[in-house]
Write a protein that holds these residues in place. Structure first.
Motif, PDB file in Angstrom:
ATOM      1  N   ASN A 161      -4.262 -73.951  32.656  1.00 18.44           N
ATOM      2  CA  ASN A 161      -5.644 -74.054  33.103  1.00 18.44           C
ATOM      3  C   ASN A 161      -5.720 -74.385  34.594  1.00 18.44           C
ATOM      4  N   THR A 162      -4.865 -75.280  35.047  1.00 13.54           N
ATOM      5  CA  THR A 162      -4.861 -75.654  36.465  1.00 13.54           C
ATOM      6  C   THR A 162      -4.523 -74.456  37.331  1.00 13.54           C
ATOM      7  N   ILE A 163      -3.507 -73.694  36.908  1.00 17.91           N
ATOM      8  CA  ILE A 163      -3.098 -72.518  37.676  1.00 17.91           C
ATOM      9  C   ILE A 163      -4.209 -71.473  37.698  1.00 17.91           C
ATOM     10  N   ALA A 164      -4.813 -71.217  36.539  1.00 16.30           N
ATOM     11  CA  ALA A 164      -5.892 -70.220  36.461  1.00 16.30           C
ATOM     12  C   ALA A 164      -7.088 -70.629  37.312  1.00 16.30           C
ATOM     13  N   ASP A 165      -7.411 -71.905  37.325  1.00 11.92           N
ATOM     14  CA  ASP A 165      -8.532 -72.384  38.147  1.00 11.92           C
ATOM     15  C   ASP A 165      -8.268 -72.120  39.627  1.00 11.92           C
ATOM     16  N   LYS A 166      -7.047 -72.381  40.055  1.00 15.69           N
ATOM     17  CA  LYS A 166      -6.698 -72.158  41.465  1.00 15.69           C
ATOM     18  C   LYS A 166      -6.772 -70.670  41.814  1.00 15.69           C
ATOM     19  N   MET A 167      -6.331 -69.821  40.903  1.00 13.14           N
ATOM     20  CA  MET A 167      -6.392 -68.387  41.152  1.00 13.14           C
ATOM     21  C   MET A 167      -7.829 -67.902  41.213  1.00 13.14           C
ATOM     22  N   MET A 168      -8.663 -68.374  40.300  1.00 19.65           N
ATOM     23  CA  MET A 168     -10.063 -67.952  40.293  1.00 19.65           C
ATOM     24  C   MET A 168     -10.804 -68.432  41.533  1.00 19.65           C
ATOM     25  N   GLU A 169     -10.407 -69.567  42.040  1.00 24.36           N
ATOM     26  CA  GLU A 169     -11.030 -70.074  43.263  1.00 24.36           C
ATOM     27  C   GLU A 169     -10.805 -69.104  44.422  1.00 24.36           C
ATOM     28  N   LEU A 170      -9.605 -68.517  44.486  1.00 24.87           N
ATOM     29  CA  LEU A 170      -9.317 -67.553  45.547  1.00 24.87           C
ATOM     30  C   LEU A 170     -10.157 -66.292  45.380  1.00 24.87           C
ATOM     31  N   ARG A 171     -10.306 -65.822  44.160  1.00 22.17           N
ATOM     32  CA  ARG A 171     -11.102 -64.618  43.952  1.00 22.17           C
ATOM     33  C   ARG A 171     -12.584 -64.892  44.203  1.00 22.17           C
ATOM     34  N   THR A 172     -13.040 -66.050  43.804  1.00 19.29           N
ATOM     35  CA  THR A 172     -14.441 -66.406  44.035  1.00 19.29           C
ATOM     36  C   THR A 172     -14.752 -66.424  45.521  1.00 19.29           C
ATOM     37  N   ASN A 173     -13.775 -66.848  46.315  1.00 24.29           N
ATOM     38  CA  ASN A 173     -13.944 -66.920  47.768  1.00 24.29           C
ATOM     39  C   ASN A 173     -13.553 -65.626  48.471  1.00 24.29           C
ATOM     40  N   SER A 174     -13.294 -64.581  47.683  1.00 27.25           N
ATOM     41  CA  SER A 174     -12.917 -63.255  48.222  1.00 27.25           C
ATOM     42  C   SER A 174     -11.697 -63.336  49.133  1.00 27.25           C
ATOM     43  N   GLU A 175     -10.688 -64.108  48.719  1.00 27.43           N
ATOM     44  CA  GLU A 175      -9.470 -64.218  49.500  1.00 27.43           C
ATOM     45  C   GLU A 175      -8.229 -64.181  48.588  1.00 27.43           C
ATOM     46  N   PRO A 176      -8.135 -63.172  47.712  1.00 24.46           N
ATOM     47  CA  PRO A 176      -6.975 -63.113  46.810  1.00 24.46           C
ATOM     48  C   PRO A 176      -5.663 -62.878  47.546  1.00 24.46           C
ATOM     49  N   GLU A 177      -5.743 -62.351  48.795  1.00 28.16           N
ATOM     50  CA  GLU A 177      -4.524 -62.128  49.570  1.00 28.16           C
ATOM     51  C   GLU A 177      -3.805 -63.435  49.899  1.00 28.16           C
ATOM     52  N   LYS A 178      -4.494 -64.563  49.763  1.00 29.42           N
ATOM     53  CA  LYS A 178      -3.880 -65.857  50.053  1.00 29.42           C
ATOM     54  C   LYS A 178      -3.078 -66.403  48.874  1.00 29.42           C
ATOM     55  N   PHE A 179      -2.947 -65.571  47.840  1.00 29.22           N
ATOM     56  CA  PHE A 179      -2.035 -65.823  46.728  1.00 29.22           C
ATOM     57  C   PHE A 179      -0.730 -65.100  47.030  1.00 29.22           C
ATOM     58  N   CYS A 180       0.406 -65.782  46.847  1.00 27.94           N
ATOM     59  CA  CYS A 180       1.715 -65.177  47.146  1.00 27.94           C
ATOM     60  C   CYS A 180       2.643 -65.365  45.954  1.00 27.94           C
ATOM     61  N   LEU A 181       3.317 -64.288  45.578  1.00 22.84           N
ATOM     62  CA  LEU A 181       4.306 -64.311  44.491  1.00 22.84           C
ATOM     63  C   LEU A 181       5.669 -64.083  45.124  1.00 22.84           C
ATOM     64  N   MET A 182       6.586 -65.037  44.945  1.00 20.79           N
ATOM     65  CA  MET A 182       7.937 -64.921  45.506  1.00 20.79           C
ATOM     66  C   MET A 182       8.957 -64.768  44.385  1.00 20.79           C
ATOM     67  N   ARG A 183       9.730 -63.702  44.481  1.00 19.70           N
ATOM     68  CA  ARG A 183      10.712 -63.368  43.450  1.00 19.70           C
ATOM     69  C   ARG A 183      12.123 -63.639  43.956  1.00 19.70           C
ATOM     70  N   GLY A 184      12.913 -64.311  43.118  1.00 22.08           N
ATOM     71  CA  GLY A 184      14.330 -64.443  43.404  1.00 22.08           C
ATOM     72  C   GLY A 184      15.081 -63.396  42.610  1.00 22.08           C
ATOM     73  N   ARG A 185      16.118 -63.839  41.876  1.00 24.05           N
ATOM     74  CA  ARG A 185      16.814 -62.904  40.998  1.00 24.05           C
ATOM     75  C   ARG A 185      15.838 -62.409  39.932  1.00 24.05           C
ATOM     76  N   TYR A 186      16.137 -61.278  39.312  1.00 22.31           N
ATOM     77  CA  TYR A 186      15.165 -60.648  38.425  1.00 22.31           C
ATOM     78  C   TYR A 186      15.874 -59.799  37.383  1.00 22.31           C
ATOM     79  N   THR A 187      15.150 -59.398  36.355  1.00 19.35           N
ATOM     80  CA  THR A 187      15.524 -58.259  35.539  1.00 19.35           C
ATOM     81  C   THR A 187      14.526 -57.158  35.896  1.00 19.35           C
ATOM     82  N   TYR A 188      14.678 -55.986  35.299  1.00 19.58           N
ATOM     83  CA  TYR A 188      13.725 -54.919  35.595  1.00 19.58           C
ATOM     84  C   TYR A 188      12.420 -55.071  34.826  1.00 19.58           C
TER      85      TYR A 188
END
Length: 850
Positions: free
Chosen positions: A133-160
């Protein structure tokens, strides 16, 4: 309740005990004990279950022996033609990762708002519902403020399965900032093969048929990307072929080789050109691949220009231009002067390569190219394979057979992007790729790559904008990227960070929410694509044991769980996209749970390999159940000379000694910024001007620190026990560290040559301090002839100040155990590819006895 660092590991131990009492699993964390059994390992009935090891980028197909629900042993997959059913020490070390008592066992929340290296996060346990819930609230706050680009996803090792979290999540949400770890590994190395051969990937190597193996800047039997295959084959190769190793330190492979060329760090380009000069002046190039002078008379003479019209090429392009621009003056004597490798050895190796042509394997690794000016070194080393006809040929370097798996459905993704997402995903990325001074020209496209280690600069300077929320998974950039202080500063500035992790790493210490994740190989779904021995393979990961705690799969379950929470808040796009894209390919049913989505994704991507509808040009697998039981698919053997006859993916469709492909890319980047190519070269810290920018050539190393103040050069290397820095909380790592040449178990060892040690008054076993312009730390001196005079070497992996009670000297106080190499190596980039510059001698150091 605020939990201090000194109590953090006690809390995780208590959580383990609680899990056992509530029936969620066992708190017995002995990796060698079969829980609840009176039988010893191997005596009780068990089952071998297939999965994939991710201890390095070999990505070996393996099988795990499971007794009483507990993983107790590992071996290579019996069906594998990639590793022949073998696995290296990393595969066994992973058992201690799985049953590590210091793993994160439940969601945690930061209660100290201050962030920094010396700030205690004071984590407290929270429920999964509160965390999501905390994470979703923070994400929705960015969309509400029309600034979703200020969300960043950083990937280390991965599978496909990375598509789900790395592509679908940020793109549907509306952010351009999906930042991968790729440029910390080997993008400059790929640069070398792409702008000669047109192949942006790691190469396969035909060891079985090679008559000369030139290993350059890597150690195939200890690290690199086909370790079990190299271990099995090197002995036979030594009976049949000449093996030579180019590296400033005596690697495991060099210790077995007939030739060791301990070059001065960062001079790879000069040495490669010196070898090329001998081959050309001797007339030793492979005429079937390269071609010849029209009259058969060799005009390659030291220092002499050659008329291009006199030479007719076959499978290559621009040989004479390369000679005239970069090779004609690089005699063996000059190359020796620059590289420190004796001229007679350069000549001997060059003639050995020519005599063995075309069955020559020039094995290029990151040490050849991950320099501040290493892109052209990578091209020069790979060009040697072209000279002797060892490209795409018997006994040489190979590309790969195709692996016919499904791809992400881009149409479905776009369907679920709203206007905000479509607009904001086009914004500039936080790593600033594609700027004038940072071309990152992946596959010829300006800004087409990634510059992971430039991301902290963008965050610190809020350029092009501020990052307000960051999610990282299977990564620890605070530890794994040189210039660690920049990452610490950057993460201290991000208001809200989520870390999906198995252990409380250095990255975790700057995070606001920690989510416990499954261990790859043992507890999760995924699939991997790799190659070795002429075979491409697709292997699966599946849960071979049930997780002891309620952990999640980062790449699939996290996006689904967040999508559900976002849907509750009125943004259903991500949820709708996931359920449409990852319907069960057998039944068509949409996933209703995160676990169903994980399994559906695995079935969806691998479906062409098991549904029997098309010839996969490999193993015939009859249905999903057989795929699950086998755990992998092998291709047909790669066909030699697949790209001869004008099929290379270069501008000329040939192997390029003069790179029209690079010329086009650099010109396009220059035009994008309304400058010329010379200006680009100046901005990216290269010395080449004019047409020299389009050919493999030598660039002087870029040194950080004066020779007077920092007289030695630092050499970073990867241990055969490093599971990419993730095995450092495993006691076995320290117990068996002596398996690396020159190393000693139980300590963080700095190797010095006896001449340097004598001059500095240092004896074997002394405690020493090593200092660079990046940082300093303490280690134990190992006086050893296996390093080039003027250099010191140390294994990457130690120096953790978090991660667990074994990895850190004092987890509670944040005290490091040994030195993190990335603290010693100053921040620097190879800007043409965007790569982290961790080799090539730019890290100048001084060493003092304590």
């Amino acid at each position: 309740m605020k939990i201090k660092r000194r109590d953090f590991l006690k809390l995780t131990a208590a959580a383990g005990a609680t899990a056992a009492l509530t029936g969620c699993g066992t708190a017995d964390m002995n990796a060698l004990k079969a829980a609840g059994s009176t039988k010893n390992i191997g005596e009780a009935p068990g089952q071998w279950l297939p999965t994939t090891c991710q201890g390095c980028t070999t990505w070996c197909p393996v099988e795990v022996f499971v007794q009483d629900g507990r993983a107790v042993k590992v071996r290579g997959n019996r069906y594998s033609k990639q590793n022949d059913g073998n696995v290296c020490p990393r595969g066994h070390l992973s058992l201690q990762q799985l049953y590590d008592p210091d793993r994160i066992k439940l969601p945690m929340k930061r209660t100290n708002p201050k962030k920094g290296r010396n700030e205690d996060p004071m984590f407290v346990p929270i429920s999964w519902d509160e965390a999501l819930n905390t994470i979703a609230d923070k994400m929705m706050e960015l969309r509400t403020n029309s600034e979703p680009e200020k969300f960043c996803l950083m990937r280390g090792r991965y599978t496909y399965h990375r598509d789900v979290i790395y592509d679908v999540l940020p793109k549907v949400f509306g952010s351009p900032n999906n930042i991968s770890h790729s440029s910390t590994c080997a993008e400059a190395e790929k640069f070398g093969s792409y702008y000669t051969e047109g192949y942006w990937d790691y190469r396969d190597y035909d060891i079985d048929n090679a008559r000369y193996i030139l290993i350059w800047g890597c150690d195939p039997v200890a690290s690199n990307r086909m370790v079990p295959a190299a271990i099995k084959r090197l002995g036979n190769a030594l009976d049949r072929a000449t093996v030579a190793a180019v590296d400033p330190r005596l690697t495991t492979s060099a210790a077995k080789a007939q030739e060791w060329l301990p070059l001065q760090p960062g001079t790879d380009g000069a040495l490669a050109l010196g070898i090329a000069h001998v081959i050309l002046t001797d007339g030793g190039w492979d005429r079937d691949f390269v071609g010849d002078f029209k009259d058969g008379f060799n005009r390659f003479k030291p220092g002499a220009m050659v008329d291009e019209a006199d030479f007719v090429e076959k499978e290559t392009y621009g040989l004479v231009k390369w000679w005239n621009l970069a090779v004609k003056d690089m005699t063996a004597a000059k190359a020796a002067e620059i590289s420190g490798v004796p001229a007679e050895q350069i000549i001997r190796v060059a003639r050995g390569l020519a005599a063995a042509a075309p069955n020559v394997c020039v094995w290029m690794g990151p040490g050849a190219a991950m320099h501040a000016r290493g892109g052209y070194s990578g091209m020069a080393v790979h060009a040697l394979g072209g000279l002797v006809g060892g490209i795409d040929n018997v006994g040489g370097s190979l590309q790969t057979a195709k692996i016919p798996v499904n791809k992400l459905d881009g149409d479905i993704l776009k369907k679920h992007q709203d206007e905000l997402a479509k607009k904001h995903t086009k914004k500039e990325k936080i790593d600033q790729r594609g700027r004038l001074e940072l071309p990152t020209i992946n596959k010829g496209k300006s800004g087409g790559g990634v510059s992971t280690n430039n991301a902290p600069n963008g965050i610190i300077n809020k350029d092009p904008y501020e990052i307000k929320m960051l999610v990282g998974y299977m990564n620890n950039f605070v530890f794994s990227s040189n210039g660690t202080d920049r990452w610490e500063k950057a993460l201290s500035m991000v208001p809200f960070t989520v870390h999906l992790t198995t252990h409380a790493s250095e990255f975790s210490m700057f995070s606001d929410i920690l989510l416990p994740c499954a261990i790859s190989k043992y507890e999760r779904h995924g699939f991997l694509k790799t190659k070795a021995n002429r075979y491409a393979t697709c292997t699966i990961q599946q849960p071979v044991v049930q997780p002891i705690w309620q952990v999640i799969e980062d790449e699939t379950e996290f996006p689904f769980l967040i999508a559900e929470k976002l849907k509750e808040r009125g943004f259903s796009n991500l949820h709708d996209c996931l359920v449409e894209m990852y319907a069960d390919p057998e039944t068509g049913a949409a996933p209703k749970t995160a676990q169903e989505l994980s399994l559906n994704a695995l079935k969806y991507y691998t479906k062409p390999l098991w549904d029997g509808k098309k010839d996969t040009h490999g193993d015939t697998i009859n249905g999903w159940n057989e795929m699950l039981s086998r755990g992998m698919w092998n291709s047909e053997p790669y066909a030699y000379k697949s790209h001869w006859g004008g099929k290379f993916s270069t501008e000329t469709k040939k192997f390029e000694f003069y790179s029209e492909t690079l010329k086009k890319a650099l010109t396009a980047h220059a035009e994008r910024h309304k400058v010329d190519v010379d200006t680009v070269m100046e901005k990216v810290n290269y010395t080449a001007r004019g047409e020299m920018a389009f050919v493999p050539h030598h660039e002087p190393p870029l040194r950080h620190g004066s020779e007077a103040e920092y007289p030695l050069l630092f050499i970073d290397y990867k241990s055969r026990l490093n599971r990419e820095g993730r095995s450092q909380n495993a006691p076995w790592y320290y117990e068996f560290k002596h398996v690396d040449p020159g190393d000693v178990g139980g300590q963080d060892t700095l190797r010095l040559h006896p001449t340097d040690a004598t001059q500095l008054g240092i004896k074997d076993g002394d405690r020493v301090r090593i200092t660079s312009m990046g940082g300093s730390g303490e280690a134990v001196a190992r006086v050893w002839e296996g390093v080039r005079p003027g250099t010191v070497s140390k294994s990457y992996g130690q120096g953790h100040w978090a991660y667990g009670r074994t990895a850190a000297s004092d987890f509670a106080k944040g005290t490091a155990r040994g030195i993190n190499n990335n603290t010693i190596i100053p921040w620097e980039l190879e800007r043409l590819s965007g790569s982290n510059a961790r080799n090539g001698g730019h890290a100048a150091v001084r060493v003092e006895k304590i």
